[in-house]
Design an enzyme around this catalytic site. Structure first.
Site, mmCIF file in Angstrom:
data_model
loop_
_atom_site.group_PDB
_atom_site.id
_atom_site.type_symbol
_atom_site.label_atom_id
_atom_site.label_comp_id
_atom_site.label_asym_id
_atom_site.label_seq_id
_atom_site.Cartn_x
_atom_site.Cartn_y
_atom_site.Cartn_z
ATOM 1 N N ASN A 100 14.497 -2.504 -22.459
ATOM 2 C CA ASN A 100 13.420 -1.679 -21.979
ATOM 3 C C ASN A 100 12.135 -1.664 -21.877
ATOM 4 O OD1 ASN A 100 15.539 0.459 -22.068
ATOM 5 N ND2 ASN A 100 15.429 1.262 -24.037
ATOM 6 N N GLN A 141 -20.846 12.964 -37.242
ATOM 7 C CA GLN A 141 -19.741 12.641 -38.212
ATOM 8 C C GLN A 141 -18.741 12.604 -37.740
ATOM 9 O OE1 GLN A 141 -18.815 13.264 -42.812
ATOM 10 N NE2 GLN A 141 -17.356 14.202 -42.164
ATOM 11 N N LYS A 148 -16.869 8.477 -36.048
ATOM 12 C CA LYS A 148 -16.408 8.041 -36.336
ATOM 13 C C LYS A 148 -14.851 7.259 -35.966
ATOM 14 C CE LYS A 148 -20.092 6.476 -38.749
ATOM 15 N NZ LYS A 148 -20.862 8.141 -38.274
ATOM 16 N N LYS A 193 20.650 -1.489 -22.171
ATOM 17 C CA LYS A 193 19.165 -1.554 -21.291
ATOM 18 C C LYS A 193 18.331 -2.669 -21.894
ATOM 19 C CE LYS A 193 17.920 1.490 -20.027
ATOM 20 N NZ LYS A 193 17.415 2.604 -20.481
ATOM 21 N N THR A 227 0.551 -0.958 -0.107
ATOM 22 C CA THR A 227 0.453 -0.289 -0.003
ATOM 23 C C THR A 227 0.659 1.052 -0.622
ATOM 24 O OG1 THR A 227 -0.175 0.177 2.535
ATOM 25 C CG2 THR A 227 -1.658 -1.460 1.303
ATOM 26 N N HIS A 228 0.525 2.022 -0.625
ATOM 27 C CA HIS A 228 0.975 3.854 -0.683
ATOM 28 C C HIS A 228 2.859 3.212 -1.375
ATOM 29 C CE1 HIS A 228 -1.883 5.447 1.179
ATOM 30 N NE2 HIS A 228 -1.673 4.536 2.564
ATOM 31 N N GLU A 275 5.403 0.762 -21.489
ATOM 32 C CA GLU A 275 5.061 1.943 -21.627
ATOM 33 C C GLU A 275 3.825 2.427 -22.823
ATOM 34 O OE1 GLU A 275 9.886 1.925 -20.129
ATOM 35 O OE2 GLU A 275 8.938 2.650 -21.577
#
Length: 463
Positions: free
Chosen positions: A284, A321, A324, A282, A154-155, A289
């Site tokens: 990612n 219109q 859509k 890295k 929590t938090h 994301e």
């Protein structure tokens, strides 16, 4: 060829034609438009409004156009404004003046309302099936991790011990509600507007119930003004999709955090990750994301539709219109996000040992220590205070609660006995939380069984 113009003395300028045209996006409705037209024509013949031979010619022509569209043989004309006008113009080119009878007893207002409702019905069911596939995979992950202990938060602070299965099932419940919302929304889409005309029905003796039956609608609209100007069903789908994306985004955010070295709870498959152009180390979580980012886009489409509709008088207005692009973009985005998330989650490795190691830290069994004293007769508020002091002491000693001795516990309360260390084991903490809806393996197992039964029942209703 325009389907109107007799009252005009000059042609609209090219800029207006381009500005007014919707064929660049509403071409997606070609199938719904053609099937809707075929049902309308069958009804016109049955009611002796047109001849049976004309009906056959028109329907054959429409099916020929449908086949050519799907074979990529047709290029739509922006001068014809929209998909409805394009198809009618193509029909007249192919079968001559008989094609001009297609629009008898019908307006583009009720025609577009019909096509949009048919599209929303079809796409709602497709989204439901995608979510059901995701739910099955979540149950599979949960079933394999009933005893995998992890910290609950929590938090974003470690709070209490749970199981990975329990955590995954929380998202199962979210997507379950999404499916139920979508299923419920279909009842409000399943209303035939055709026969409402431009706004005030028609003097032709149309059989609206016949058309509804042919197109699979459960009922017909009760008010022609409302039928041609209603886009609640679009807004409702966009709302449902926004909630789906919120759930996907929350899940994505957690998996992004879990994939970091700081958590180390999961390892994303290389096939669903990307690298850096400058930093060789890295990996990612771009898929996650992007889902998180596309959520804002779906929200924007919902707000756009609400804004479009908020100031419109009855009945149809050209503003509508604009429904859509928002609708099509949302449907495509949501389906794509569910599909790729589903593929990604099935290839993800869950590092359950790291989860257990983290659960052993952070004093997440402190509530169980307080409950221990309560069961010995100490009021909860007093027990809460005692354990608060105990945790502070353990932090100063750089120990977990499980690493404290019996004598250290007794120095804070004489109520602590030999069984305190067993009580604070993570297995014990989790296994004792066996109330319905809790994280105990025995409880989670029942939740998984109920989940499979719910899916089976939901699939039966969709067939």
């Amino acid at each position: 060829m325009k389907l109107w113009g007799g009252r005009f003395q000059k042609e609209t300028v090219d800029k207006v034609n381009q500005f007014n045209s919707s064929i660049n996006f509403d071409y997606k409705l070609y199938k719904q438009d053609i099937y809707g037209s075929i049902a309308h024509v069958h009804m016109l013949a049955k009611q002796h409004i047109i001849s049976q031979q004309d009906s056959i010619s028109i329907c054959d022509g429409l099916m020929g156009i449908l086949n050519d569209i799907e074979d990529g043989k047709i290029q739509f004309d922006s001068q014809a404004e929209d998909i409805h006008s394009n198809i009618e113009s193509l029909l007249i080119e192919r079968i001559g003046d008989v094609g001009k009878k297609l629009h008898t007893g019908r307006s583009r207002n009720d025609q577009v309302a019909l096509d949009t409702r048919m599209y929303v019905k079809d796409q709602t069911k497709e989204i439901i099936y995608l979510l059901i596939d995701l739910e099955k995979n979540l149950l599979s992950i949960a079933n394999g991790n009933k005893n995998s202990i992890m910290p609950g938060y929590t938090h974003m602070q470690k709070a209490q011990p749970i199981t990975l299965s329990h955590h995954i099932l929380a998202y199962f419940e979210m997507f379950k509600r999404d499916i139920e919302r979508l299923n419920d929304s279909i009842s409000r889409v399943d209303v035939l507007p055709l026969g409402s005309g431009a706004l005030a029905t028609t003097t032709y003796p149309l059989d609206r119930y016949m058309v509804a039956n042919k197109l699979g609608f459960k009922e017909i609209s009760s008010n022609s003004l409302d039928a041609v100007s209603d886009r609640d069903f679009v807004i409702e789908l966009l709302s449902c999709c926004s909630i789906i994306m919120m759930h996907l985004s929350r899940f994505s955010e957690e998996l992004i955090l879990w994939s970091t070295d700081e958590f180390g709870f999961i390892e994303l498959d290389d096939g669903y990750s990307t690298g850096s152009s400058i930093m060789p180390q890295k990996k990612n979580p771009d898929v996650l994301e992007l889902i998180r980012g596309k959520t804002g886009r779906v929200y924007g489409n919902l707000i756009a539709m609400l804004t479009i509709m908020k100031g419109l008088p009855l009945a149809y207005n050209k503003d509508m219109q604009e429904d859509k692009e928002a609708l099509f973009d949302t449907v495509d985005t949501v389906k794509n996000c569910i599909d790729i998330f589903n593929c990604m989650i099935t290839t993800t490795t869950f590092n359950t040992q790291n989860m257990l190691n983290q659960a052993a830290k952070g004093y997440i069994n402190a509530t169980d220590a307080a409950d221990y004293l309560v069961k010995k007769g100490l009021p909860f508020r007093d027990a809460h205070k005692v354990i608060g002091h105990l945790v502070l002491y353990a932090m100063d000693q750089n120990k977990t609660l499980n690493e404290l001795s019996k004598d250290e516990f007794k120095s804070f309360s004489p109520m602590f006995d030999e069984d305190i260390l067993d009580t604070l084991s993570l297995d014990k903490c989790v296994n004792e939380r066996k109330l319905p809806g809790g994280p105990a393996p025995v409880t989670v197992e029942e939740s998984i069984k109920r989940g499979y039964k719910w899916i089976e029942k939901t699939e039966e209703l969709l067939i």
